[in-house]
Design a protein around this motif. Structure first.
Motif, PDB file in Angstrom:
ATOM      1  N   THR A 151       0.846  -1.190   0.000  1.00  8.14           N
ATOM      2  CA  THR A 151       0.000   0.000   0.000  1.00  8.14           C
ATOM      3  C   THR A 151       0.882   1.241   0.000  1.00  8.14           C
ATOM      4  O   THR A 151       1.842   1.327   0.750  1.00  8.14           O
ATOM      5  N   GLY A 152       0.533   2.199  -0.842  1.00  6.49           N
ATOM      6  CA  GLY A 152       1.307   3.421  -0.957  1.00  6.49           C
ATOM      7  C   GLY A 152       1.861   3.591  -2.359  1.00  6.49           C
ATOM      8  O   GLY A 152       1.561   2.813  -3.265  1.00  6.49           O
ATOM      9  N   GLU A 153       2.669   4.613  -2.527  1.00 11.24           N
ATOM     10  CA  GLU A 153       3.253   4.921  -3.835  1.00 11.24           C
ATOM     11  C   GLU A 153       4.602   4.228  -4.002  1.00 11.24           C
ATOM     12  O   GLU A 153       5.320   4.011  -3.026  1.00 11.24           O
ATOM     13  N   PRO A 154       4.958   3.857  -5.234  1.00  9.40           N
ATOM     14  CA  PRO A 154       6.261   3.219  -5.477  1.00  9.40           C
ATOM     15  C   PRO A 154       7.407   4.086  -4.959  1.00  9.40           C
ATOM     16  O   PRO A 154       7.420   5.308  -5.150  1.00  9.40           O
ATOM     17  N   GLY A 155       8.342   3.450  -4.275  1.00  5.07           N
ATOM     18  CA  GLY A 155       9.512   4.159  -3.788  1.00  5.07           C
ATOM     19  C   GLY A 155       9.288   4.953  -2.519  1.00  5.07           C
ATOM     20  O   GLY A 155      10.226   5.578  -2.004  1.00  5.07           O
ATOM     21  N   GLN A 156       8.057   4.933  -1.989  1.00  2.00           N
ATOM     22  CA  GLN A 156       7.740   5.670  -0.769  1.00  2.00           C
ATOM     23  C   GLN A 156       7.555   4.695   0.390  1.00  2.00           C
ATOM     24  O   GLN A 156       7.399   3.498   0.189  1.00  2.00           O
ATOM     25  N   ASN A 212       0.296 -14.189  -7.426  1.00  2.03           N
ATOM     26  CA  ASN A 212       1.442 -13.672  -8.185  1.00  2.03           C
ATOM     27  C   ASN A 212       2.764 -14.054  -7.520  1.00  2.03           C
ATOM     28  O   ASN A 212       3.731 -14.441  -8.189  1.00  2.03           O
ATOM     29  N   TYR A 213       2.778 -13.950  -6.184  1.00  2.00           N
ATOM     30  CA  TYR A 213       3.998 -14.303  -5.451  1.00  2.00           C
ATOM     31  C   TYR A 213       4.310 -15.789  -5.580  1.00  2.00           C
ATOM     32  O   TYR A 213       5.461 -16.184  -5.823  1.00  2.00           O
ATOM     33  N   PHE A 214       3.280 -16.648  -5.426  1.00  2.00           N
ATOM     34  CA  PHE A 214       3.501 -18.088  -5.517  1.00  2.00           C
ATOM     35  C   PHE A 214       4.003 -18.483  -6.910  1.00  2.00           C
ATOM     36  O   PHE A 214       4.804 -19.409  -7.051  1.00  2.00           O
ATOM     37  N   ALA A 215       3.527 -17.785  -7.930  1.00  2.29           N
ATOM     38  CA  ALA A 215       3.906 -18.126  -9.311  1.00  2.29           C
ATOM     39  C   ALA A 215       5.292 -17.610  -9.680  1.00  2.29           C
ATOM     40  O   ALA A 215       6.020 -18.262 -10.432  1.00  2.29           O
ATOM     41  N   SER A 216       5.649 -16.426  -9.152  1.00  2.00           N
ATOM     42  CA  SER A 216       6.896 -15.788  -9.592  1.00  2.00           C
ATOM     43  C   SER A 216       8.006 -15.809  -8.562  1.00  2.00           C
ATOM     44  O   SER A 216       9.188 -15.676  -8.918  1.00  2.00           O
ATOM     45  N   GLY A 217       7.638 -15.943  -7.276  1.00  2.00           N
ATOM     46  CA  GLY A 217       8.636 -15.850  -6.221  1.00  2.00           C
ATOM     47  C   GLY A 217       9.055 -14.427  -5.931  1.00  2.00           C
ATOM     48  O   GLY A 217       9.951 -14.193  -5.108  1.00  2.00           O
ATOM     49  N   GLU A 218       8.410 -13.448  -6.568  1.00  2.00           N
ATOM     50  CA  GLU A 218       8.761 -12.043  -6.378  1.00  2.00           C
ATOM     51  C   GLU A 218       7.774 -11.377  -5.430  1.00  2.00           C
ATOM     52  O   GLU A 218       6.567 -11.536  -5.578  1.00  2.00           O
ATOM     53  N   ASN A 219       8.301 -10.613  -4.467  1.00  2.00           N
ATOM     54  CA  ASN A 219       7.438  -9.891  -3.542  1.00  2.00           C
ATOM     55  C   ASN A 219       6.656  -8.808  -4.269  1.00  2.00           C
ATOM     56  O   ASN A 219       7.258  -8.009  -5.006  1.00  2.00           O
ATOM     57  N   PRO A 220       5.334  -8.752  -4.104  1.00  2.00           N
ATOM     58  CA  PRO A 220       4.574  -7.639  -4.692  1.00  2.00           C
ATOM     59  C   PRO A 220       5.049  -6.313  -4.114  1.00  2.00           C
ATOM     60  O   PRO A 220       5.468  -6.237  -2.956  1.00  2.00           O
ATOM     61  N   LYS A 221       4.975  -5.274  -4.931  1.00  2.00           N
ATOM     62  CA  LYS A 221       5.418  -3.943  -4.512  1.00  2.00           C
ATOM     63  C   LYS A 221       4.240  -2.980  -4.548  1.00  2.00           C
ATOM     64  O   LYS A 221       3.283  -3.180  -5.295  1.00  2.00           O
ATOM     65  N   PRO A 222       4.295  -1.920  -3.742  1.00  2.00           N
ATOM     66  CA  PRO A 222       3.224  -0.915  -3.795  1.00  2.00           C
ATOM     67  C   PRO A 222       3.179  -0.251  -5.165  1.00  2.00           C
ATOM     68  O   PRO A 222       4.221   0.041  -5.756  1.00  2.00           O
ATOM     69  N   GLY A 224       0.703   2.357  -5.761  1.00  2.00           N
ATOM     70  CA  GLY A 224      -0.174   3.515  -5.674  1.00  2.00           C
ATOM     71  C   GLY A 224      -1.589   3.141  -6.059  1.00  2.00           C
ATOM     72  O   GLY A 224      -2.180   2.223  -5.504  1.00  2.00           O
ATOM     73  N   GLY A 225      -2.148   3.848  -7.032  1.00  2.00           N
ATOM     74  CA  GLY A 225      -3.505   3.585  -7.474  1.00  2.00           C
ATOM     75  C   GLY A 225      -3.599   2.592  -8.602  1.00  2.00           C
ATOM     76  O   GLY A 225      -4.659   2.449  -9.216  1.00  2.00           O
ATOM     77  N   ALA A 226      -2.510   1.876  -8.905  1.00  2.00           N
ATOM     78  CA  ALA A 226      -2.483   0.972 -10.061  1.00  2.00           C
ATOM     79  C   ALA A 226      -2.758  -0.469  -9.653  1.00  2.00           C
ATOM     80  O   ALA A 226      -2.790  -0.809  -8.478  1.00  2.00           O
ATOM     81  N   HIS A 227      -2.937  -1.328 -10.690  1.00  2.00           N
ATOM     82  CA  HIS A 227      -3.181  -2.757 -10.503  1.00  2.00           C
ATOM     83  C   HIS A 227      -1.980  -3.524 -11.049  1.00  2.00           C
ATOM     84  O   HIS A 227      -1.454  -3.175 -12.117  1.00  2.00           O
ATOM     85  N   PRO A 228      -1.523  -4.560 -10.364  1.00  2.00           N
ATOM     86  CA  PRO A 228      -0.322  -5.262 -10.836  1.00  2.00           C
ATOM     87  C   PRO A 228      -0.532  -6.090 -12.092  1.00  2.00           C
ATOM     88  O   PRO A 228       0.440  -6.389 -12.797  1.00  2.00           O
ATOM     89  N   ASN A 229      -1.781  -6.469 -12.387  1.00  2.00           N
ATOM     90  CA  ASN A 229      -2.029  -7.404 -13.482  1.00  2.00           C
ATOM     91  C   ASN A 229      -2.832  -6.840 -14.647  1.00  2.00           C
ATOM     92  O   ASN A 229      -3.051  -7.541 -15.630  1.00  2.00           O
ATOM     93  N   ILE A 230      -3.327  -5.597 -14.514  1.00  2.00           N
ATOM     94  CA  ILE A 230      -4.158  -4.996 -15.551  1.00  2.00           C
ATOM     95  C   ILE A 230      -3.711  -3.556 -15.779  1.00  2.00           C
ATOM     96  O   ILE A 230      -3.479  -2.817 -14.825  1.00  2.00           O
ATOM     97  N   VAL A 231      -3.613  -3.149 -17.050  1.00  2.00           N
ATOM     98  CA  VAL A 231      -3.231  -1.783 -17.414  1.00  2.00           C
ATOM     99  C   VAL A 231      -4.053  -1.360 -18.641  1.00  2.00           C
ATOM    100  O   VAL A 231      -4.161  -2.135 -19.598  1.00  2.00           O
ATOM    101  N   PRO A 232      -4.638  -0.134 -18.594  1.00  2.00           N
ATOM    102  CA  PRO A 232      -4.731   0.797 -17.470  1.00  2.00           C
ATOM    103  C   PRO A 232      -5.930   0.470 -16.586  1.00  2.00           C
ATOM    104  O   PRO A 232      -7.048   0.346 -17.066  1.00  2.00           O
TER     105      PRO A 232
END
Length: 408
Positions: A151-156, A212-222, A224-232
């Motif tokens: 939760t929050g903005e990237p890099g914050q 997403n984490y189980f499939a990739s092994g990568e920690n999800p990151k904040p 902001g107001g975006a979605h990790p799997n859908i754009v826009p």
């Protein structure tokens, strides 16, 4: 009739998770007797702001209930509770695990006096496990359950959610458990112990982020107001505010581009499919944001809605409670309180066609119903009630006034 008419709930909970649970049960017709310790639920004094002498916080989660004050640390207070349990269907509590046992009113004791009783225990970490004895708080559960990290903005720095969703969500899971246990009891005649926790709630809601984490092994990151799997699929800023759009598939993407007057984006190989757009969000999102900065939120909402694109403004609370749809759905209600007068509250989100929920009484004054419950439910005579008061086992509030209310 409301859907839970005839169900009696003994509410030992306080603060937020348990009271929210029991308020919804009361809205659906259950008789909820809120047993408060001398001094009352802590949230009665959590303010400002206040409605008269009662906090807005307490008002928000305690309507449709009866309040009695019983000192459960006394033997007679314990006996009064057990007498109430004999005639009850459900007990809800959110003490730290082990507290009920220390008070000699744990599940085994409750089951002995009423084999059909359903005990719903809400805690920070559950009744079992290495953390079970730790106190539970919403903000800590959000952090330990992974929500704060995304939760929050990237890099914050990480940010907690704006609502106490660990508390409220666990209260909702308790409702689900209670209703399921009531159905089971219809077949078996047996009650059961329901164990729900704030941490389990937050983890259970990770859903696609956990996937997403189980499939990739990568920690999800904040994001902001975006979605990790859908754009826009996110929040954008206009020249006078903010709005959200949800371009959830490639068909909507084509309509979206046409509506914006950007048909060349449709078949751009970097943006043609959602997979392409997710991989190239860093190119697409700034391009769109520059465009959206040029005009108002209302302009973009009207344009996109006319094209069939899901979208909506970001509203503050004043705007929410003036919205015609919110009012039409009766998500703003008014109650008449004996000391505070007319008070606005949020409405009931579940709409029943045959057994509609109702707001029938305001949040109770401390001990407002002690005499009523002792007299009518436990058949105590005036002399018994006076003696219990003098002994410090119970407290009463006599000036109840008119607590009837109406839904607006």
């Amino acid at each position: 009739m409301r859907s839970l008419e005839g169900i009696k709930v003994i509410d030992l909970s306080r603060i937020l998770s348990g009271p929210y649970c029991t308020m919804v049960l009361a809205d659906m017709g259950a008789e909820v007797i809120k047993i408060e310790a001398p001094g009352g639920d802590d949230t009665r004094t959590w303010g400002p702001p206040f409605f008269d002498t009662e906090s807005a916080y307490f008002f928000s989660i305690n309507r449709n209930k009866k309040s009695i004050v019983v000192n459960l640390k006394t033997e007679e207070g314990r006996e009064l509770l057990l007498d109430l349990v004999k005639e009850a269907d459900v007990v809800v509590e959110n003490f730290k695990p082990g507290t009920l046992e220390r008070l000699k009113i744990g599940y085994e004791t409750l089951k002995d006096v009423n084999p059909g009783i359903i005990l719903a225990s809400i805690s920070g970490y559950g009744q079992t496990g290495p953390y079970s004895k730790k106190p539970g708080y919403d903000v800590i559960a959000q952090g330990m359950g992974g929500l704060t990290s995304v939760t929050g903005e990237p890099g914050q720095p990480p940010v907690k959610a704006g609502f106490s969703i660990a508390d409220i969500g666990t209260g909702v899971w308790a409702i689900v458990g209670i209703q399921s246990a009531l159905l089971s009891r219809n077949d078996t005649g047996k009650g059961q112990w329901i164990d729900v926790s704030l941490l389990d709630t937050i983890i259970s809601w990770q859903t696609y982020l956990a996937g997403n984490y189980f499939a990739s092994g990568e920690n999800p990151k904040p994001q902001g107001g975006a979605h990790p799997n859908i754009v826009p699929y996110q929040l954008f800023e206009s020249n006078d505010g903010y709005f959200n759009i949800a371009v959830g598939n490639d068909s909507l993407w084509r309509k979206f581009c046409q509506a914006l007057g950007e048909p060349t984006l449709i078949d751009n190989p970097e943006f043609r499919t959602n997979k392409d757009r997710v991989l190239n969000r860093d190119q697409l999102v700034p391009y769109l944001q520059e465009m959206f900065h040029k005009k108002t939120t209302n302009h973009w909402i009207q344009l996109l809605e006319d094209a069939g694109i899901p979208c909506g403004p970001v509203l503050n609370f004043a705007q929410v409670y003036q919205d015609e749809h919110v009012l039409a759905r009766e998500m703003l209600v008014e109650v008449n309180h004996p000391t505070a007068g007319k008070v606005k509250m949020t409405g009931m989100p579940i709409k029943f066609s045959e057994t509609p929920s109702q707001i029938v009484s305001a949040p109770p004054l401390l001990g407002q119903h002690t005499t009523e419950v002792l007299k009518e439910t436990l058949q105590k005579n005036p002399e018994d009630i006076h003696r219990l008061k003098e002994a410090g086992v119970v407290e009463t509030y006599e000036k109840t006034g008119d607590i009837k209310s109406h839904q607006k």
